[in-house]
Write an enzyme that holds these catalytic residues in place. Sequence first.
Site, PDB file in Angstrom:
ATOM      1  CG  ASN A  18      -2.520  -0.772   0.829  1.00  0.00           C
ATOM      2  OD1 ASN A  18      -3.245  -0.353   0.126  1.00  0.00           O
ATOM      3  ND2 ASN A  18      -2.341  -1.931   1.662  1.00  0.00           N
ATOM      4  CG  HIS A 113      -9.614  -3.018   8.332  1.00  0.00           C
ATOM      5  ND1 HIS A 113      -8.873  -3.593   9.340  1.00  0.00           N
ATOM      6  CD2 HIS A 113     -10.891  -4.049   8.373  1.00  0.00           C
ATOM      7  CE1 HIS A 113      -9.402  -4.704   9.823  1.00  0.00           C
ATOM      8  NE2 HIS A 113     -10.673  -4.937   9.435  1.00  0.00           N
TER       9      HIS A 113
END
Length: 222
Positions: A18, A113
Amino acid sequence: MSERKLKVGVLVSGSGSNLQALIDACAAPDHPAEIVLVLSNRPGVRALDRAEAAGIPAMAIDHKLYADRATFDADMQKALDEAGVEFICLAGFMRLLTPEFVEHWSGRMINIHPSLLPSFKGLNVQQRAIDAGARFSGCTVHYVTPEMDVGPIIQQAVVPIHQNDTGDTLAARILVQEHRIYPASLRWIAERRVRIEGERVFLDGATPPDAALLNPAPEQAD
Ligand code: GAR
């Protein structure tokens, strides 16, 4: 002349895929954010190599060397302040933060998440979604509040759960979408298009999707 870029610090603990998506997005000359510091609570992780390869200052603050969370968070705060960080992205940062740290960054810290919050908070969420019989899972970008995996939701992406999925195959499918929504959410924030009202987040100029997803898919077109 373009406006000043939002100075972002990214907190990591592992592989940093990420982080890479954020680095790649911020590399665009017109991107309104720049990553000025990458902090890891674990030395030697791949995320630190990714930062260094991109020429971004990177630093490990090993949580194992600290007796308590408060002093660990205080040292992170110091490093963030010294780098002039204005906004934090948690990118696979697997450490609980003290309420004081979270409060200090309230409205200025986001997390990604790998589930459709508010379902499946915590750990091992891909396998838990499969075990619960869910037909869809996905990922969520949200503001960080003192309670874990709870803050106002900025963006979500949905993926189907396949009959033969394992936690790993589902995690890989979700990760592809994480790499899309995290940079997009950060861009919106840096463009100052995002507004928090209570539990909800509003985006100026948002395009609402109109497609419904069915899983299993219908066997013939309607
Ligand atoms: C990602 O799937 C991220 O959503 C998850 O850890 C992975 C990190 O991967 N985060 C959490 O579970 C936080 N609760 P990455 O290091 O390759 O970005």
